[in-house]
Structure formats: structure tokens, C-alpha cells
Write an enzyme that holds these catalytic residues in place. Structure first.
Site, PDB file in Angstrom:
ATOM      1  N   ARG A  81      -0.986  31.371  12.472  1.00 51.53           N
ATOM      2  CA  ARG A  81      -0.042  31.593  11.432  1.00 51.53           C
ATOM      3  C   ARG A  81       0.566  33.088  11.815  1.00 51.53           C
ATOM      4  NH1 ARG A  81       0.855  31.529   5.009  1.00 51.53           N
ATOM      5  NH2 ARG A  81      -0.116  33.619   5.073  1.00 51.53           N
TER       6      ARG A  81
ATOM      7  N   TYR B 236       3.423  39.596  -3.292  1.00 53.80           N
ATOM      8  CA  TYR B 236       3.231  40.480  -2.759  1.00 53.80           C
ATOM      9  C   TYR B 236       3.093  40.233  -1.062  1.00 53.80           C
ATOM     10  CZ  TYR B 236      -0.779  37.618  -3.782  1.00 53.80           C
ATOM     11  OH  TYR B 236      -1.624  36.087  -3.379  1.00 53.80           O
ATOM     12  N   LYS B 237       4.226  39.124  -1.091  1.00 53.71           N
ATOM     13  CA  LYS B 237       4.396  38.624   0.285  1.00 53.71           C
ATOM     14  C   LYS B 237       5.826  39.164   0.789  1.00 53.71           C
ATOM     15  CE  LYS B 237       1.780  34.115  -0.212  1.00 53.71           C
ATOM     16  NZ  LYS B 237       1.035  34.507   0.317  1.00 53.71           N
TER      17      LYS B 237
ATOM     18  N   PHE C 102      -0.356  24.313  -1.393  1.00 53.42           N
ATOM     19  CA  PHE C 102      -1.055  24.779  -1.651  1.00 53.42           C
ATOM     20  C   PHE C 102      -2.137  25.258  -1.868  1.00 53.42           C
ATOM     21  CE2 PHE C 102      -2.498  29.829  -2.110  1.00 53.42           C
ATOM     22  CZ  PHE C 102      -3.035  30.234  -0.800  1.00 53.42           C
TER      23      PHE C 102
ATOM     24  N   ASP D 187       7.578  25.943  -5.883  1.00 49.78           N
ATOM     25  CA  ASP D 187       6.810  27.654  -5.633  1.00 49.78           C
ATOM     26  C   ASP D 187       7.631  27.676  -4.692  1.00 49.78           C
ATOM     27  OD1 ASP D 187       5.235  29.529  -4.781  1.00 49.78           O
ATOM     28  OD2 ASP D 187       3.237  27.954  -5.211  1.00 49.78           O
TER      29      ASP D 187
END
Lengths: 409, 409
Positions: free
Chosen positions: B368, B220-221, B126, B195
Site C-alpha cells: 500500500r 496522525y495520517k 478496518f 470512519d
């Protein structure tokens, strides 16, 4: 001259900012003299937070990054803060904590100062400023130099990369002359990072007129942005080529291309780092918007009048109880707070709290009272001093419960 | 075997997690397949935010640091996140962004690795992970080494200080074997920073059983902490003597003594930095609390079942439209998302959005879809695929309005 209730009433009647009080949710009876630690809640922020949560988040979901303009909140709010501080649009971003922004500003400045390895500040600066500097120095093989406040200008030399100073001191409220210090620093090739935590929304600041290099500041004090609100970072346009060491994806030229190599954005955006804290940003924006409605010069004038009233009443009503005024006596040299040293400062602050007067204790012996002209009246000041007098008269502070120290005050 | 509506209904009827859907505010008709980008709003968060704003902030004001326990929110919420991840109490803190926490973890690891100057990661990680590493390397005179994903283990050597990897890849959903990679790294004396942005609340993680060193992740995911929610940092207890380079006042042993010199707190607290973002923390805590009510193994099972249904239906219903499944086919090696490459991925995602199906486009050609078992039903998956089929059948995606790229998607 003895100040009478009549005088107080006249001052409130003549106050051009008095109507702002209604914009804040403040409990009846509370005398809140701690807005320089955490500002009060603007009423409009309640609706804004509700919208951010139940509409932007719940309904807009991921589309709110564009739909509710979350993606531009750092620069949008930054520009508004910049307007309060004499910065141009595109020179300020909101986000992250003051501590992180100090690190950003220091490393950016260092990146511009090839060959210079000294970070300079004054002893007694707000701790996190110096802690961040110390951490950076340990890691970056730089030297931290801390000198007494009065020795700062003389300590500027060709080894110093960057000078970190707070404009308004968190204890004494002493105002540094930003233009003068910056000019002296520049003579020696030193860049300056200003901490405006006790300046923004409190005193008149003109960053560009002062030829400032970098600045940071706090969103939760005079800007009324809410507990732990995002902070801000100013970088003068001439320094926008500096290296953003904390080079997170929001500082990339094209963050949503998901490139493998960091390529800094042009302009102030390169100093963004992580995903913006949207909920905190929403509250901050309301506080800043409200502050922008006030005339900064009127605000400063009222701040001085409130402070002078405080000092005068302390003399008249509490003169015999041994308080030492530790701020500059000249109002022009003092930020928007007053502070007194007293051996029983801690217990007294606790006793005041029990009487619904909130101020700040600052170790070892300081009672600090924030002056926030947007929501304080002259009557608040008079009432606060009266309650302190009463506590002193009755020695009410001398109770075991007020003398027990808590971890945070 | 052809999957029928009857099958779908049976799967939903047998779902032990189905009742969690009611805990979320999700608009009728919306098929939200982007909870790995921004999780939905837990209904309970509305009341919590209201309390945080109108009671804790407005009424408690500065006293809420103790009165509402704001001061301990980083460790309190950190402990809860740790519970989801196989960490002990006192090994995780919540706060700041993922990017900043990557910097903290990398610098802490480097401080423990005297003489080693290489930071290793994989290409295609990422972006912000690698950007932060690149910024650190530039500043700290370290070397960034990026190798192809399959070459990572072979690249471990005595020069490498720290390996930074994402456990679940943000595009392909490939799961790295945390225990195996960590063991290989330790053989060469390399520390690993994981991560967990696409792991926390998505797959079963056992940090201590995997002998993990450091980890970071996103609030926040899958944790449903709200837009730009605070992130988290894990440091194994054995590494709590590492140097916190971002040494802000909340990482001090006694922050409210206002000492001039930084003295790191014992334990995980030393990795705190600035003042905690209280409003964001409040929302995050509700999301985490809700996640803790679900059985993680049931959650993972449902995630796999939803994903397999998605893949099977794509084959059955959209097989002729040229989608390439780019995730590992073995469910055990795949995180909680599915992704397909398609030349018209961008336009199709826009067309889906117009049909109230939200997924994520990831450059250059990836669609995705996040699988969030707390609030997705099997019917949602079936409905989502049906709408995509319809878009393909009618070539609805081939409109100018869907082909125009916005800055953020």
C-alpha cells in the site's frame, strides 16, 4: 514551639531529596503548590520531546513503531509505573485518560461478576469516577449506588459487583486502607477498582500486598508526565481473563494481522485499546523515570514533614484568619496535600496567585495545596504561608478582580 | 504514451501545491509513501511543541488551562477539522483515539434508536472499527452483523440501529458515496457512523451536505498530527441530545463545579470524556492549521494526478513483474492511496525500505502506498517506481533478511 527561619534552613540542609529540585524547570520566585493538579516539567523531558519529534517522528517516521519501540510503550511505561505501586511486570499499562481507564476497569470487573448488577462508590468521590460509573450504569442496565464515605463497608453485599474508590481523596486527602477495604470487599465477593490519581508518586502503595483487583491513575499529577498525560491501568494477573469491553486493535492478540474478529491478547495487553499517544507517552516516561530514582519511603517521609510544617505554620502565622484544616490530623491517614476551608477561599487563591503562589481552589470553599517532595523545599512552604499571611493581614484578597470567577481555576 | 522525465518535470513545475513541501521535515533521498499511516512532521510543529513544553507547561503550569486555552483545545481544534470536512463550528471535537471515538459514536447512535439492537458493518472494514463494535455488542447485549461490502445496502432494515462504515477503505481505497449510503440508511431509520481516517485531509468531504449523523477519524495520517495523535468525533447538531455513555468530567455541563451527578454539556462538548491530551493536541493543531492553508480541491486534483502517474508507471516500468492493482480504476472512486497485490509483497516492501522507499505492507499480500499531495512531488512517485523496478529486476527482494517478518511493519 515557634518555628524559626533557622529551623527551616536546617530541615532543607538535612533533606536527602533536595537535589531533585534541580531536575525541574521551575521559575525563580514561584511557590508551586499545585503539583497534585499538574506536576512540573522535568528538565530532561525537553530533550526527550525534542528527540521524539525531530528524530523518532521526523526521521524514523513509521519505522519508529519498532525502531523507537513506540509499540511497546504502553507496557514498558506501565511496568515502570507498576514498580512504583507494588505491581508485577505485566500488570500495568499506560495510555488513554483516567476516565477511560475507569470505564475499562469497571467493565472488566463487571464481566467477572455474573449476576451482580450494582456498582458501588462513595458520594464526594472525584467527579469523573462517578460520572463514568453513571454512564456505564445507564448504558449497561446496572445500578449505581452512592453512599456516604463512612457507610461504604456496610454497603458491601452480594448484589454489588464492583466497588470504586479513590485511595487518597482529592479534597480531604484522606487515605483509604487499601488492604483492609479490599479484604472486606472480597469477603462479600465484591471486586474493587482503586483510583490512585493522588497516590501514584505521592504515597507508598503496594497493590499486590493489598490483594488489589484493578486500579487506575493519572500521569499528570505526581508523576510529572505533562498536561493531559496518558493515564494507567492495573489489573491483577488473576483477572487477566476479564473481557475488555473497549476492545480496540491494540488489545488484539495479533493487531498487525488485521483479523476480522477480535481475539484478546493474553495478559494486560488486552486492556489496550487505540493507538498509543506517542508524544504524551514520551513525556510521561521521563516523569516516571525520574520518580523511580527517588526512594519512595524517603519521599513519603519528606511529604509528611512538609505537610506538618505547613499545618504548624498556618496555626502560628495565620491562626487568627479563620482557616479550617479539613484533612485528617494524623499524617499517616493523609495523602500528599493539605487543604483548608475558608469562606473567601476563591478570592484568596487568586490573591495568592498574584503573589506567585499557586494552589488549587476546589468548590465550594476549599484551598488545596499539593505537597510534591521531589521539587518543594521547606523554605517554599514557609514562604508560601508568609505570603498568605500577608494577604490576610492586608485584606488584599478583598479586591473585585480576585472575586470574579473564571470558568477554570 | 510513454511517460518521460520531461513529463515528470513539467508536472512538478505546474504544481500549485509544490511549495508546501518546504513546510515539512523530510530527509533528503527518502521517498515516503506512508503518510496515510503516519504523516510527516510539519516544521512549524517543532516550535509549537517547544512552546507547549517549555512555556505553556513549564512556566504557565496549571494556569495554562486558561492562559494557553488548553481547556478549549478539543473544540477549537475540532472546529478546524470540521472546516476541512463540511461540518459547522460546534459539531466536531478532537481528542482520544479513533477506537474510543468509534465507541462514543456507536453508543450515542444506539441511545437514539430505542428498540433497535443490530450494529451493522462490512467484513474487511478496518479491524479496530469492527473490534470496537464487537466489544460493544458483547457488553450491551446488541447484535453485530457483518456482511460483504456489496451487501451492505440490502442489509439495512428496521432492526438495524446503526451502520458503521469507513468512507475510504484502508486497503482498496474504495470510496463510499456518503450522501447516497446515508440516504438509503435513513430511509430505513438507520443512523450511520462514518470512519474518515483515510478521508480527512485526503479527499473532499462534506458531512452536512451528505446529511451525515456521526463520524470519527484519525489525526496522525493525512492531518500530520504526529504519532498517536488525538482523533476526532463529529456529531450532527440534530443528534446533540444523544446520551454520552463515556461520560467523563470534560463532558459535564460545568466540569469545574465538581458536582456529584453527571449533567451533560449542551452541544458537542458532551462527547468529551477525560482530560484532553495537551501535548498531542498541540502537535495536531499545527498539522491541521497547515492543511487548512491548502485548497482542498487542488489537493484532491493533485492526489489523483500523482496516483494516476503511479499506476501508469507501474504498468510501464514494472508491468512484467506480476503486480495486481487492487484499487478502483476510476480515480473518482479511489481515495488517496494506491495498492497492489503481489505474492512477495512483504519482502518487496522490506527491500524498498532498504532503498529508502517507505510504504506499508498489509496482510496477506498487499503493498500500500499513501499519496500525500502536500509533500509528495511527481518526481518522488517516478523515483519510487524506478527503485521498485530495480528491486524486481535484480530480485533483490529475495534475500532472507527481507523475508523475516517483524511484529509490526
Amino acid at each position: 514551639m515557634t518555628i524559626t527561619p533557622q529551623h527551616i534552613a536546617e530541615m532543607d540542609a538535612a533533606d536527602p531529596l533536595a537535589h531533585f529540585r534541580d531536575e525541574f524547570a521551575i521559575r525563580e520566585g514561584l511557590i508551586y503548590l499545585d503539583g497534585n493538579s499538574l506536576g512540573c516539567l522535568p528538565k530532561r523531558t525537553v530533550a526527550r520531546m525534542n528527540r521524539a519529534v525531530t528524530q523518532e517522528w521526523a526521521e524514523g517516521l513509521i519505522t519508529s513503531w519498532l525502531g523507537a519501540d513506540w509499540v511497546n510503550s504502553p507496557t514498558r511505561i506501565g511496568d515502570k509505573i507498576g514498580e512504583l505501586l507494588g505491581a508485577q511486570a505485566g500488570e500495568v499499562i499506560a495510555g488513554e485518560s483516567t476516565s477511560i481507564n475507569i470505564f475499562k476497569a469497571l467493565t472488566a470487573a463487571v464481566s467477572l461478576q455474573e449476576g451482580r448488577r450494582v456498582l458501588l462508590t462513595e458520594t464526594g468521590n472525584f467527579p469523573t469516577d462517578n460520572y463514568m460509573m453513571q454512564g456505564l450504569a445507564r448504558f449497561g442496565d446496572l445500578e449505581c449506588r452512592e453512599v456516604e464515605p463512612d457507610a461504604v463497608l456496610d454497603a458491601l453485599d452480594e448484589d454489588v459487583a464492583v466497588l470504586l474508590l479513590t485511595q487518597v481523596h482529592y479534597k480531604t486527602a484522606r487515605i483509604r486502607d487499601m488492604a483492609q477495604v479490599t479484604a472486606k470487599a472480597h469477603e462479600k465477593g465484591v471486586l474493587v477498582v482503586w483510583d490512585l490519581s493522588h497516590s501514584a508518586g505521592a504515597i507508598e502503595v503496594d497493590l499486590n500486598a493489598s490483594n488489589a483487583d484493578f486500579a487506575v491513575g493519572c500521569g499528570y499529577k505526581f508523576l510529572n508526565g505533562g498536561p493531559g498525560a496518558p493515564a494507567f491501568l492495573f489489573a491483577a494477573r488473576r483477572h487477566h481473563h476479564a473481557d475488555p469491553v473497549l476492545s480496540g486493535w491494540f488489545g488484539h492478540a495479533r493487531p498487525f494481522d488485521f483479523d476480522g474478529q477480535f481475539e484478546p491478547a493474553q495478559g494486560i495487553d488486552r486492556f489496550q485499546c487505540g493507538t498509543p499517544p506517542v508524544l504524551g507517552m514520551s513525556a510521561l516516561e521521563e516523569g516516571v523515570d525520574l520518580m523511580l530514582e527517588a526512594d519512595m519511603s524517603a519521599l513519603r517521609q519528606k511529604s509528611i514533614a512538609l505537610s506538618e510544617l505547613f499545618v504548624d505554620l498556618m496555626e502560628q502565622r495565620c491562626g487568627e484568619y479563620g482557616f479550617e484544616f479539613i484533612c485528617p490530623k494524623n499524617s499517616a491517614e493523609r495523602g500528599s496535600q493539605v487543604a483548608f476551608a475558608h469562606p473567601e477561599a476563591y478570592a484568596m487563591m487568586q490573591a495568592l496567585k498574584a503573589r506567585d503562589v499557586i494552589g488549587d481552589f476546589r468548590a465550594p470553599d476549599i484551598m488545596r495545596f499539593g505537597i510534591t517532595p521531589l521539587y518543594l523545599s521547606f523554605a517554599d512552604i514557609a514562604q508560601g504561608v508568609e505570603r498568605l499571611r500577608s494577604i490576610c493581614q492586608s485584606r488584599e484578597w478583598d479586591r473585585a478582580e480576585y472575586r470574579t470567577r473564571a470558568a477554570v481555576t
